[in-house]
Design a protein around this motif. Structure first.
Motif, PDB file in Angstrom:
ATOM      1  N   ASN A 208     -75.347  93.750 -52.121  1.00  0.00           N
ATOM      2  CA  ASN A 208     -75.343  93.028 -51.459  1.00  0.00           C
ATOM      3  C   ASN A 208     -75.852  92.453 -50.173  1.00  0.00           C
ATOM      4  OD1 ASN A 208     -72.957  90.441 -52.061  1.00  0.00           O
ATOM      5  ND2 ASN A 208     -71.903  93.107 -52.732  1.00  0.00           N
ATOM      6  N   ILE A 209     -76.355  93.668 -49.206  1.00  0.00           N
ATOM      7  CA  ILE A 209     -77.084  93.079 -48.374  1.00  0.00           C
ATOM      8  C   ILE A 209     -78.405  94.268 -48.763  1.00  0.00           C
ATOM      9  CG2 ILE A 209     -76.009  92.894 -46.787  1.00  0.00           C
ATOM     10  CD1 ILE A 209     -75.344  95.434 -46.003  1.00  0.00           C
ATOM     11  N   ALA A 210     -78.567  95.076 -49.271  1.00  0.00           N
ATOM     12  CA  ALA A 210     -79.456  96.199 -49.661  1.00  0.00           C
ATOM     13  C   ALA A 210     -79.933  96.037 -50.928  1.00  0.00           C
ATOM     14  CB  ALA A 210     -79.056  97.365 -49.189  1.00  0.00           C
ATOM     15  N   ALA A 211     -79.808  95.176 -51.483  1.00  0.00           N
ATOM     16  CA  ALA A 211     -80.768  95.189 -52.857  1.00  0.00           C
ATOM     17  C   ALA A 211     -81.740  95.242 -53.322  1.00  0.00           C
ATOM     18  CB  ALA A 211     -80.900  93.157 -53.573  1.00  0.00           C
ATOM     19  N   HIS A 240     -73.460 102.730 -47.492  1.00  0.00           N
ATOM     20  CA  HIS A 240     -72.553 102.775 -48.956  1.00  0.00           C
ATOM     21  C   HIS A 240     -70.919 103.237 -47.492  1.00  0.00           C
ATOM     22  CE1 HIS A 240     -75.098 102.852 -51.058  1.00  0.00           C
ATOM     23  NE2 HIS A 240     -75.327 104.437 -51.525  1.00  0.00           N
ATOM     24  N   ASN A 241     -70.905 104.041 -46.743  1.00  0.00           N
ATOM     25  CA  ASN A 241     -69.267 104.880 -45.833  1.00  0.00           C
ATOM     26  C   ASN A 241     -69.117 103.887 -45.018  1.00  0.00           C
ATOM     27  OD1 ASN A 241     -69.883 106.771 -47.103  1.00  0.00           O
ATOM     28  ND2 ASN A 241     -71.089 108.007 -45.373  1.00  0.00           N
ATOM     29  N   ILE A 242     -70.114 103.147 -44.252  1.00  0.00           N
ATOM     30  CA  ILE A 242     -69.566 102.033 -43.498  1.00  0.00           C
ATOM     31  C   ILE A 242     -69.013 100.738 -44.050  1.00  0.00           C
ATOM     32  CG2 ILE A 242     -71.761 100.899 -42.575  1.00  0.00           C
ATOM     33  CD1 ILE A 242     -69.411 102.060 -39.861  1.00  0.00           C
ATOM     34  N   LEU A 243     -69.532 100.258 -45.498  1.00  0.00           N
ATOM     35  CA  LEU A 243     -69.095  99.230 -45.770  1.00  0.00           C
ATOM     36  C   LEU A 243     -67.932  99.313 -46.345  1.00  0.00           C
ATOM     37  CD1 LEU A 243     -72.203  98.468 -47.321  1.00  0.00           C
ATOM     38  CD2 LEU A 243     -71.674  97.179 -45.584  1.00  0.00           C
ATOM     39  N   PHE A 244     -66.889 100.172 -45.629  1.00  0.00           N
ATOM     40  CA  PHE A 244     -65.164  99.893 -46.143  1.00  0.00           C
ATOM     41  C   PHE A 244     -64.667 100.972 -45.235  1.00  0.00           C
ATOM     42  CE2 PHE A 244     -67.790 100.735 -50.608  1.00  0.00           C
ATOM     43  CZ  PHE A 244     -66.723  99.802 -50.916  1.00  0.00           C
ATOM     44  N   ILE A 252     -68.942  94.280 -46.042  1.00  0.00           N
ATOM     45  CA  ILE A 252     -69.990  93.699 -46.954  1.00  0.00           C
ATOM     46  C   ILE A 252     -69.945  92.512 -45.968  1.00  0.00           C
ATOM     47  CG2 ILE A 252     -68.825  93.019 -49.192  1.00  0.00           C
ATOM     48  CD1 ILE A 252     -72.154  93.971 -47.716  1.00  0.00           C
ATOM     49  N   LYS A 253     -68.624  91.006 -46.057  1.00  0.00           N
ATOM     50  CA  LYS A 253     -68.507  89.443 -45.543  1.00  0.00           C
ATOM     51  C   LYS A 253     -69.708  89.737 -44.426  1.00  0.00           C
ATOM     52  CE  LYS A 253     -67.066  85.608 -47.582  1.00  0.00           C
ATOM     53  NZ  LYS A 253     -65.779  84.549 -48.614  1.00  0.00           N
ATOM     54  N   TRP A 254     -69.100  90.128 -43.957  1.00  0.00           N
ATOM     55  CA  TRP A 254     -69.385  89.896 -42.369  1.00  0.00           C
ATOM     56  C   TRP A 254     -70.651  90.580 -42.179  1.00  0.00           C
ATOM     57  CZ3 TRP A 254     -71.729  92.937 -38.038  1.00  0.00           C
ATOM     58  CH2 TRP A 254     -71.492  92.714 -36.931  1.00  0.00           C
ATOM     59  N   LYS A 263     -73.682  81.582 -44.600  1.00  0.00           N
ATOM     60  CA  LYS A 263     -73.903  80.481 -43.464  1.00  0.00           C
ATOM     61  C   LYS A 263     -72.205  81.241 -42.608  1.00  0.00           C
ATOM     62  CE  LYS A 263     -75.933  76.016 -45.096  1.00  0.00           C
ATOM     63  NZ  LYS A 263     -75.159  74.941 -45.711  1.00  0.00           N
ATOM     64  N   GLU A 264     -71.392  82.015 -43.370  1.00  0.00           N
ATOM     65  CA  GLU A 264     -69.858  81.808 -42.818  1.00  0.00           C
ATOM     66  C   GLU A 264     -69.624  82.923 -43.333  1.00  0.00           C
ATOM     67  OE1 GLU A 264     -69.203  79.930 -39.847  1.00  0.00           O
ATOM     68  OE2 GLU A 264     -69.922  78.440 -40.033  1.00  0.00           O
ATOM     69  N   HIS A 265     -69.398  83.593 -42.493  1.00  0.00           N
ATOM     70  CA  HIS A 265     -68.243  85.124 -42.887  1.00  0.00           C
ATOM     71  C   HIS A 265     -66.781  84.842 -42.919  1.00  0.00           C
ATOM     72  CE1 HIS A 265     -66.723  86.777 -39.472  1.00  0.00           C
ATOM     73  NE2 HIS A 265     -67.897  85.877 -38.851  1.00  0.00           N
ATOM     74  N   THR A 266     -66.099  83.224 -43.662  1.00  0.00           N
ATOM     75  CA  THR A 266     -64.746  83.564 -43.346  1.00  0.00           C
ATOM     76  C   THR A 266     -63.784  83.838 -44.764  1.00  0.00           C
ATOM     77  OG1 THR A 266     -65.591  80.903 -42.671  1.00  0.00           O
ATOM     78  CG2 THR A 266     -63.502  81.354 -43.950  1.00  0.00           C
ATOM     79  N   LEU A 267     -62.798  84.121 -44.755  1.00  0.00           N
ATOM     80  CA  LEU A 267     -61.955  84.944 -45.775  1.00  0.00           C
ATOM     81  C   LEU A 267     -61.043  84.424 -45.841  1.00  0.00           C
ATOM     82  CD1 LEU A 267     -62.769  88.184 -44.183  1.00  0.00           C
ATOM     83  CD2 LEU A 267     -63.605  88.354 -46.629  1.00  0.00           C
TER      84      LEU A 267
END
Length: 293
Positions: A208-211, A240-244, A252-254, A263-267
């Protein structure tokens, strides 16, 4: 075509919790630009469990629209009710979807025969290729290799996303399935080793962030150049580690928001925003990983 780096994309939402098509389009274009091999829309990372049926279909159709034939789209259509899974799948017939990703029924804890009958029934009711998804940590039920092997003989079951982290399963499944049966890792941190053992790729959160780096790592692995693949994977491992650090897709959304991809990191509840302490740790890793993002 469904090999290499396959991203399980987030579902972007605005501050009111509504689907943000603008950010979704930006995400899809980011993956086209960075050569991601395929997109999974509305999987676990896409918050499938908090979307209503209309939103579920709309997000998938929007992803197909934005992909514009430039990247294959796989739809998350699993459910803990067989009838619901069939309905979600049939709703996408003639949509341009490449395949469906169907998770092991959660909460019910079916037997191995129940799992077989569930996926067999879905297969009988659609011509869309089906990819099984085994993730016991979330479903409370583990689909064993013998069941996967049995299901692999059905007409349109083409592969599995195996997210147990049990690398022995690569050999166990591969040995007894047809040559073109897809074996996809569902665990970023062990994906390279999974591919080294014969797997075909990974359905990735990190992508998602390191395509670009995930694409390159998988490309080298598929070419059997594991020396180059390992060098890239070593760079990716902190991500890989920090995203969990908190349940996916919270981190990952943040991170995607912090990097300007959404635009937002709303969940949606019961998912809650990334805690302050986790933000500090994740921000540190993002800063250290600037060269590969």
């Amino acid at each position: 075509m469904l090999k290499g780096s396959i991203v399980a994309i987030i579902t972007p939402m605005n501050e009111k919790g509504q689907i943000c098509r603008t950010s979704l389009k930006k995400i899809v274009q980011y993956h086209i630009k960075n050569q991601t091999n395929a997109i999974v829309s509305v999987g676990t990372t896409g918050e499938s469990s908090t979307l209503n049926k209309k939103e579920h279909k709309d997000v998938i159709l929007s992803t197909i629209e934005f992909a514009d034939g430039k990247i294959p789209v796989i739809a998350g259509t699993g459910a803990n009710s067989t009838i619901e899974a069939i309905t979600l799948t049939k709703n996408l017939e003639n949509s341009g979807i490449y395949a469906c990703l169907s998770v092991v029924p959660y909460y019910n804890k079916p037997t191995q025969n129940g799992l077989y009958q569930h996926f067999k029934k879905i297969s009988e009711n659609t011509d869309i290729p089906q990819i099984l998804y085994n993730v016991p940590s979330r479903t409370g039920c583990d689909m064993l290799p013998k069941t996967v092997i049995k299901l692999s003989k059905l007409k349109n079951i083409i592969g599995i996303k195996e997210a147990t982290g049990d690398l022995k399963r690569v050999y166990q499944i591969q040995k007894h399935t047809k040559k073109n049966f897809l074996l996809l890792s569902g665990d970023d941190s062990t994906a390279l080793e999974f591919m080294h053992l014969g797997g075909n790729g990974v359905i990735s959160v990190t992508a998602n962030i390191a395509a670009k780096k995930m694409y390159e790592m998988c490309k080298y692995a598929l070419e059997k150049d594991f020396k180059k693949a390992k060098l890239i994977n070593n760079e990716l491992m902190p991500l890989h580690n920090i995203l969990f650090i908190e349940p996916n897709p919270i981190p990952i959304k943040w991170a995607a928001w912090k990097l300007g991809l959404i635009k937002e990191h709303t969940l949606r509840l019961p998912l809650t925003p990334l805690s302050y302490n986790s933000q500090i740790l994740l921000k540190t890793i993002l800063n250290q990983s600037k060269k590969i993002l």
